[in-house]
Design an enzyme around this catalytic site. Structure first.
Site, mmCIF file in Angstrom:
data_model
loop_
_atom_site.group_PDB
_atom_site.id
_atom_site.type_symbol
_atom_site.label_atom_id
_atom_site.label_comp_id
_atom_site.label_asym_id
_atom_site.label_seq_id
_atom_site.Cartn_x
_atom_site.Cartn_y
_atom_site.Cartn_z
ATOM 1 N N GLY A 149 3.927 -10.630 9.564
ATOM 2 C CA GLY A 149 4.850 -11.566 10.198
ATOM 3 C C GLY A 149 5.020 -11.358 11.696
ATOM 4 C CG ASN A 208 4.290 -13.028 -0.763
ATOM 5 O OD1 ASN A 208 5.175 -13.636 -1.377
ATOM 6 N ND2 ASN A 208 4.462 -11.797 -0.296
ATOM 7 C CD GLU A 245 8.241 -8.936 3.374
ATOM 8 O OE1 GLU A 245 8.362 -9.757 2.454
ATOM 9 O OE2 GLU A 245 7.485 -9.120 4.360
ATOM 10 C CG HIS A 301 5.414 -7.497 -0.123
ATOM 11 N ND1 HIS A 301 6.156 -7.306 1.015
ATOM 12 C CD2 HIS A 301 4.402 -8.326 0.225
ATOM 13 C CE1 HIS A 301 5.617 -8.001 2.008
ATOM 14 N NE2 HIS A 301 4.548 -8.633 1.547
ATOM 15 C CB SER A 331 -0.692 -11.674 11.374
ATOM 16 O OG SER A 331 0.667 -11.324 11.569
ATOM 17 C CD GLU A 356 0.636 -7.828 2.232
ATOM 18 O OE1 GLU A 356 0.218 -8.973 2.448
ATOM 19 O OE2 GLU A 356 1.795 -7.584 1.861
ATOM 20 C CE LYS A 364 5.691 -12.142 3.194
ATOM 21 N NZ LYS A 364 5.653 -11.287 4.379
HETATM 22 P P1 13P Z 1 2.194 -12.760 7.048
HETATM 23 O O1 13P Z 1 0.890 -13.406 6.681
HETATM 24 O O2 13P Z 1 3.290 -13.730 7.326
HETATM 25 O O3 13P Z 1 2.009 -11.711 8.109
HETATM 26 O O4 13P Z 1 2.682 -11.962 5.731
HETATM 27 C C1 13P Z 1 1.812 -11.106 5.095
HETATM 28 C C2 13P Z 1 2.417 -10.683 3.815
HETATM 29 O O5 13P Z 1 3.334 -9.868 3.789
HETATM 30 C C3 13P Z 1 1.908 -11.285 2.580
HETATM 31 O O6 13P Z 1 2.393 -10.623 1.458
#
Ligand code: 13P
Length: 258
Positions: A180, A10, A104, A102, A220, A174, A12
């Site tokens: 992150g 992803n 976010e 997601h 992560s 997640e 983003k």
């Molecule tokens: P990270 O791998 O950067 O922690 O992000 C995970 C994520 O939100 C994937 O959709």
């Protein structure tokens, strides 16, 4: 019971279309150099909308085994929905997957379980594989109600679905506190929730669906922890943010089996 492992990147809101070109070529090269077996692990990238046409062009021209999808989709077919992207548009671009829910988007765009479920429905009906995301915030984890919370998100999104349709989706767990932050859930933490999700699918939709639905972990995930995560009974792959932006690390994770 065979669930093909899935390594999903992803991106983003990172990389313009020129950088996307570079990254996809890099991933393809790394995987080719290491004789990656796409039947052993499916490889999917989720670029920003503005990069998808570029990714399509490379994948088609070079006949790459990499698949790609979109990070979101509209529940509407077309019309006055400024800023939205339809399933028909994504279909023309050769996408095979769509992410929805997601954390976010839930947090910054106020997306509800109902909207997320409607997006999954829309994507599935249009022929895409929905990647339905779920996950709890740190406060929920601290209160110890994370399993209940996550199952609530999934059950709300999939209410009224047939067992056959649920078997065709991918669920991505997640935990928000691990996204992150560099703080990965331990493989036991990840397995606890992924196992509970599969058990809930078993109760609600039966054995065949529970055994077929792929469940990913995200938060992560990186080359250093992927093998241990993939060794868990109910983890079928990973949804990777940061580590998917580098060809070497993402390709290394896709080859977790090697
Ligand atoms: P990270 O791998 O950067 O922690 O992000 C995970 C994520 O939100 C994937 O959709």
């Amino acid at each position: 019971m065979t669930r093909t492992p899935l390594m999903a990147g992803n991106w983003k809101m990172n990389l313009d279309h020129l950088e996307a070109n570079h990254l996809v070529q890099g991933i393809a090269m790394e995987l080719k150099d290491h004789h990656h077996d796409y039947d052993r692990c499916e490889v999917v990238v989720f670029p920003p909308f503005t990069d998808i046409r570029t990714v399509q062009t490379i994948v088609d021209a070079d006949e790459l085994g990499i698949k790609y999808g979109a990070q979101d989709v509209s529940i509407h077919d077309n019309g006055a929905y400024t800023g939205e992207i339809s399933t028909a548009m994504l279909d023309k671009l050769g996408c095979s997957y769509v992410i929805m829910g997601h954390s976010e988007r839930r947090e910054y765009h106020g997306e509800s379980d109902e909207l997320v479920g409607a997006k999954a429905r829309k994507a599935l009906d249009a022929g895409f594989t929905p990647v339905l995301c779920c996950g709890e915030a740190l406060e929920v984890r601290k209160a110890g109600t994370h399993v209940e919370f996550v199952l609530g998100q999934i059950r709300a999104a999939l209410a009224g679905w047939s067992a056959e349709d649920v078997a065709a989706i991918v669920v991505a767990y997640e935990p928000i506190w691990a996204i992150g932050t560099g703080e990965t859930a331990t493989s036991q933490d990840a397995q606890e929730v992924c196992g509970a999700i599969r058990q809930a699918l078993r109760e609600d939709f039966g054995d065949a669906t529970a055994d077929a639905t792929r469940i990913l972990y995200g938060g992560s995930a990186n080359p250093g922890n992927i093998k241990e995560l993939m060794a868990q009974a109910d983890i079928d792959g990973a949804l990777i943010g940061g580590a998917s932006l580098k060809a070497e690390s993402f390709a290394e994770m896709a080859r977790f089996y090697a």
